[in-house]
Design an enzyme around this catalytic site. Structure first.
Site, short mmCIF file in Angstrom:
data_model
loop_
_atom_site.label_atom_id
_atom_site.label_comp_id
_atom_site.label_asym_id
_atom_site.label_seq_id
_atom_site.Cartn_x
_atom_site.Cartn_y
_atom_site.Cartn_z
N ASP A 54 1.33 -14.31 31.05
CA ASP A 54 -0.09 -14.70 31.03
C ASP A 54 -0.95 -13.51 31.46
O ASP A 54 -2.00 -13.22 30.88
CB ASP A 54 -0.35 -15.84 32.03
CG ASP A 54 0.15 -17.19 31.54
OD1 ASP A 54 -0.11 -17.53 30.37
OD2 ASP A 54 0.79 -17.91 32.33
N GLU B 49 -9.32 -17.73 29.66
CA GLU B 49 -8.77 -18.88 30.38
C GLU B 49 -8.20 -18.44 31.73
O GLU B 49 -8.17 -19.23 32.68
CB GLU B 49 -7.64 -19.48 29.52
CG GLU B 49 -7.03 -20.72 30.08
CD GLU B 49 -5.67 -20.99 29.46
OE1 GLU B 49 -5.58 -21.89 28.63
OE2 GLU B 49 -4.71 -20.29 29.82
N GLU B 50 -7.79 -17.18 31.82
CA GLU B 50 -7.16 -16.69 33.06
C GLU B 50 -8.17 -16.17 34.09
O GLU B 50 -7.78 -15.76 35.17
CB GLU B 50 -6.13 -15.60 32.73
CG GLU B 50 -5.00 -16.06 31.82
CD GLU B 50 -4.21 -17.24 32.39
OE1 GLU B 50 -4.18 -17.41 33.61
OE2 GLU B 50 -3.64 -18.01 31.58
N ASP C 73 -7.75 -17.59 24.98
CA ASP C 73 -6.59 -18.09 25.72
C ASP C 73 -5.52 -17.05 25.40
O ASP C 73 -4.90 -17.10 24.34
CB ASP C 73 -6.20 -19.49 25.21
CG ASP C 73 -4.93 -20.02 25.87
OD1 ASP C 73 -4.31 -19.27 26.66
OD2 ASP C 73 -4.57 -21.17 25.59
N GLU D 191 -9.47 -23.39 23.76
CA GLU D 191 -8.43 -23.97 22.91
C GLU D 191 -9.00 -24.87 21.82
O GLU D 191 -8.79 -24.65 20.63
CB GLU D 191 -7.43 -24.76 23.78
CG GLU D 191 -6.65 -23.85 24.73
CD GLU D 191 -5.83 -24.59 25.79
OE1 GLU D 191 -6.38 -25.52 26.42
OE2 GLU D 191 -4.66 -24.21 26.01
O1 LIG Z 1 3.12 -29.81 29.03
P1 LIG Z 1 2.20 -30.75 28.30
O2 LIG Z 1 1.41 -31.65 29.19
O3 LIG Z 1 2.88 -31.48 27.19
O4 LIG Z 1 1.07 -29.79 27.65
C1 LIG Z 1 1.32 -28.95 26.59
C2 LIG Z 1 0.05 -28.27 26.21
O5 LIG Z 1 -0.32 -27.36 27.23
C3 LIG Z 1 -0.54 -26.07 26.71
O6 LIG Z 1 0.63 -25.28 26.92
C4 LIG Z 1 -1.72 -25.50 27.46
O7 LIG Z 1 -1.94 -24.17 27.20
P2 LIG Z 1 -1.59 -22.98 28.26
O8 LIG Z 1 -0.14 -22.67 28.11
O9 LIG Z 1 -2.50 -21.92 27.70
O10 LIG Z 1 -2.01 -23.45 29.62
C5 LIG Z 1 -0.70 -26.25 25.20
O11 LIG Z 1 -0.29 -25.17 24.44
C6 LIG Z 1 0.17 -27.48 24.93
O12 LIG Z 1 -0.30 -28.21 23.82
MG LIG Z 2 -3.42 -22.83 26.02
MG LIG Z 3 -2.94 -19.94 28.31
#
Ligand SMILES: O=P(O)(O)OC[C@H]1O[C@](O)(COP(=O)(O)O)[C@@H](O)[C@@H]1O
Ligand SMILES: [Mg+2]
Ligand SMILES: [Mg+2]
Length: 330
Positions: free
Chosen positions: A56, A78-79, A97, A260
């Site tokens: 990240d 996002e970070e 992101d 996103e």
């Molecule tokens: O673990 P969960 O709750 O299923 O969430 C998955 C979602 O979270 C995310 O990983 C969030 O994005 P980040 O990895 O940028 O925080 C999405 O890519 C994905 O759709």
């Molecule tokens: Mg994401």
């Molecule tokens: Mg991310």
């Protein structure tokens, strides 16, 4: 002159420099991911309370450095808690992101970068806190078995693939259209008990398959990587849902509007699909805070419209077992 990192003939002139920077950083990140190492090591927590992994932070640094001399005045990541001032002469604002799908880094499953471009305003906040429809470009890079980029500048969606020999993103598809007939849905079903009733009813009816009111079998996918999920849906159709739920912190879902949902919604609409918060189009929303979350549903237009209909049903109808639900039984 530095080497081209992406074929530019279909990119509007005023966005070419920024797109060269994004493509160049994306190609570098793809190489880092290919090489491996301890990229999933925990390194801290970002302003949102999300655990940050080594990749990240690497991705955030890479894109910020690349965009610093690419005509970009403001960056929102996002970070990072606040917007970052880059080139005062720049005319663009980029939201990013840098690494999407962080939970998949150590499992060698596809991850990505999501970006969104706006015209720069006088302040960082004013550049991003505006109607999502004011994006002038949006896209993602997917670091999968093939590294590819889907991007739109408001006139359809183009797909580029990273050529491993030249290190350039080359046009692979000039007009990517979202197929409208796929019987596939993507949702994290482990949260079923926390979902709002209309979402449960919609999924119940999909699960009931040929025996239920839809009279059709469905397939399910959940990669936990929004970019990978979006790529699959753009290539072969289907629907994605990350609704709000009753867990603490998920009252407005999980995914972030600016970094996103707005860019993915822009791509999906440009490919002929729909993207809503369950009811209203994402692109009709005004972004009110940098890290604001929203429920997110997107995919083939008929499916997204059908989910909105479940939200409008009377309580008795939506709570009924699928066997008694009259909806869609003509
Ligand atoms: O673990 P969960 O709750 O299923 O969430 C998955 C979602 O979270 C995310 O990983 C969030 O994005 P980040 O990895 O940028 O925080 C999405 O890519 C994905 O759709
Ligand atoms: Mg994401
Ligand atoms: Mg991310």
């Amino acid at each position: 002159m530095t080497a081209e990192t992406i074929q530019t003939d279909r990119i509007p002139r005023h966005l070419q420099q920024a797109m060269q920077a994004i493509a160049g950083a994306g190609a570098q990140l793809a190489a880092i991911i290919r090489r491996g190492g301890d990229l999933a090591a925990a390194v801290g927590t970002n302003s949102d309370g999300d655990r940050q992994k080594a990749l990240d932070v690497i991705a955030d640094d890479l894109f910020r450095e690349a965009l610093a001399s690419a005509g970009v005045r403001w960056l929102a990541s996002e970070e990072q808690e606040e917007t970052v001032a880059l080139d005062p002469q720049g005319s663009l604002a980029v939201a990013i992101d840098p690494l999407d799908g962080s939970s998949n880094i150590d499992t060698n499953v596809s991850i990505g970068t999501i970006f969104s471009i706006y015209p720069a305003a006088e302040t960082g906040e004013a550049s991003f806190l505006r109607p999502a429809r004011e994006q002038i470009g949006a896209g993602y890079i997917i670091y999968g078995p093939r590294c590819a980029m889907m991007v739109s500048f408001g006139e359809g969606v183009q797909q580029y693939v990273l050529d491993p020999d030249s290190g350039r993103f080359l046009l692979a598809e000039a007009r990517q259209e979202l197929p409208d007939c796929a019987f596939e849905f993507a949702i994290n079903a482990s949260n079923y008990r926390h979902w709002p009733q209309p979402i449960r009813a919609y999924i119940d009816d999909c699960l009931a398959g040929r025996d239920g009111p839809r009279e059709q079998n469905f397939n399910m996918r959940w990669i936990a990587s929004l970019v990978a999920e979006t790529h699959r849906i753009l290539i072969r159709g289907g629907v994605f849902l990350y609704p709000s739920d009753t867990r603490k912190g998920y009252e407005r879902g999980r995914l972030r509007l600016l970094y996103e949902c707005a860019p993915i919604a822009f791509l999906i609409e440009q490919a002929g699909g729909g993207a809503t918060d369950g009811l209203a189009p994402i692109l009709d929303q005004r972004i009110k805070a940098l890290h604001q979350r929203t429920p997110f549903i997107f995919g083939s237009t008929d499916k997204v419209t059908r989910i909105a209909v479940y939200h409008d049903l009377p309580e008795a109808e939506v709570s009924a077992l699928f066997g008694q639900r009259g909806l869609f039984r003509a």
